[in-house]
Write an enzyme that holds these catalytic residues in place. Structure first.
Site, short mmCIF file in Angstrom:
data_model
loop_
_atom_site.label_atom_id
_atom_site.label_comp_id
_atom_site.label_asym_id
_atom_site.label_seq_id
_atom_site.Cartn_x
_atom_site.Cartn_y
_atom_site.Cartn_z
N CYS A 143 11.08 -11.68 9.15
CA CYS A 143 9.80 -11.52 8.46
C CYS A 143 9.96 -11.69 6.95
O CYS A 143 9.14 -12.32 6.29
CB CYS A 143 9.20 -10.16 8.79
SG CYS A 143 7.52 -9.90 8.19
N CYS A 154 6.36 -1.99 11.47
CA CYS A 154 4.89 -1.96 11.44
C CYS A 154 4.33 -2.14 12.84
O CYS A 154 3.29 -1.57 13.18
CB CYS A 154 4.37 -3.03 10.49
SG CYS A 154 4.91 -4.72 10.87
N GLY A 169 0.81 -1.21 0.00
CA GLY A 169 0.00 0.00 0.00
C GLY A 169 0.84 1.26 0.00
O GLY A 169 0.31 2.36 0.00
N GLY A 170 2.16 1.12 -0.01
CA GLY A 170 3.07 2.26 -0.04
C GLY A 170 3.49 2.62 -1.45
O GLY A 170 3.19 1.91 -2.41
#
Length: 355
Positions: free
Chosen positions: A94, A193, A10-11
């Site tokens: 991650c 995040c 979404g960036g």
């Protein structure tokens, strides 16, 4: 037409990665991992922006519920690490276990392609000499994210494309404007995040770790003050210690067994060597003999000369000893040490202990 699955947060970076690949003639499929609930770059707001981007680009958008995977591999990893008095690096963990691995697996088994792309600033090239894929720094050294990607294996590198690796952040913003992307002016994420979602790492950890007041001591064991939890501290920390002293004090060690935070002067926090475990040799085969390279012991640290002494030639999972040319400040077990030959990322691992 080559099909590619683009990870969308979404960036602006992932947006430009997707749009630029479509401009080049790729069949682009958007994929967003739903990692956690709440505000943040990779959370609910990001899902909305990613969906809007796919609608604007007229490309399919898939959302995969990865909340359990994120919780088991990242949240548990962080909490357990801080409980043990180390400072885990969640981003590299991650990238391998939650993002790149599952994304490529989903692309292969659900979308019939073996290529994924992300908006990371890094580069991948195949070396005929080494007969393996190599990970390189991005052209924009200020935005280079290769440090967080050191744990990617050959299978993941062979199936990954980084469209922004040859561009600067300024160029990416310009491309977003030229492509009329709605994310063109979206502010850049400044924190993990988890921190964006919870305000601070301390606030996040306090939800999972019970606070136990303890002592802040010097290296001789003299009590200088008290703390509300060892997990609130990291080695090299200066601010927020809560001890008044005539000279600056730094956290030089953590003892969760005795629930103590040990402080000292800056010189005490300088180390000449450290041990590294879970080593992944990326761009070269595991060496049998010591090699010289440049190492970063933190994301923003200046690379320094290092001798890497193999202790276990098997990879992944081997161990090495790093001997620094110049003493390094605030080396924290749990963080990553990543070594380079100029722009080529040779390998990296998790800092285990220091002396």
């Amino acid at each position: 037409m080559k099909k590619v699955v683009v990870g969308l947060s979404g960036g602006v970076d992932s947006s430009v990665a997707a749009a630029s690949l479509k401009e080049k003639g790729y069949e682009v499929i958007g994929l967003t991992l739903w990692l956690m609930q709440g505000k943040g770059q990779c959370c609910s707001d990001g899902l909305v922006d990613a969906a809007q981007l796919c609608e604007d680009l007229d490309i399919p958008h898939h959302v995969v519920d990865s909340r359990d995977l994120f919780s088991n591999n990242i949240i548990d990893y962080l909490v357990e690490g801080y409980q043990q008095g180390i400072t885990p690096l969640p981003c590299s963990q991650c990238n391998k276990t939650v993002k790149f691995g599952p994304m490529l697996n989903y692309a292969r088994h659900e979308l019939d392609t073996d290529t994924i792309a992300t908006g990371h600033y890094a580069r991948i090239a195949y070396s005929e000499k080494e007969k393996r894929y190599q990970l390189l720094r991005a052209v924009d050294r200020n935005k280079d994210q290769s440090y967080f990607l050191y744990d990617l294996d050959q299978d993941l590198l062979s199936g990954t494309v980084f469209p922004l690796g040859d561009h600067t952040k300024t160029e990416t913003r310009r491309m977003a404007t030229q492509l009329d992307l709605h994310t063109a002016e979206k502010p850049e994420s400044q924190d993990l995040c988890l921190i964006e979602a919870h305000g601070s790492m301390q606030t996040f950890l306090d939800q999972y770790i019970e606070t136990h007041p303890g002592e802040i001591v010097d290296q001789e064991g003299n009590i200088l003050g008290h703390h509300q939890g060892v997990h609130h501290f990291t080695i090299g920390q200066r601010r927020g210690i809560g001890v008044a002293a005539p000279h600056p004090l730094y956290v030089v060690d953590l003892d969760p067994g005795k629930n103590r935070v040990i402080v000292g002067d800056r010189e005490t926090a300088l180390k000449t060597e450290c041990m590294v475990k879970r080593v992944n040799w990326v761009s070269i085969a595991p060496p049998q003999n010591p090699i010289h390279a440049e190492v970063q012991v933190r994301y923003r640290s200046k690379p320094t000369g290092v001798t890497i002494i193999p202790l276990d030639a098997e990879a992944p999972g081997g161990r090495v000893k790093l001997v620094f040319e110049d003493p390094q400040f605030g080396i924290a077990p749990g963080q990553a040490a990543v070594w380079y030959d100029q722009e080529i990322l040779l390998g990296g691992g998790i800092i285990e202990a220091f002396s």
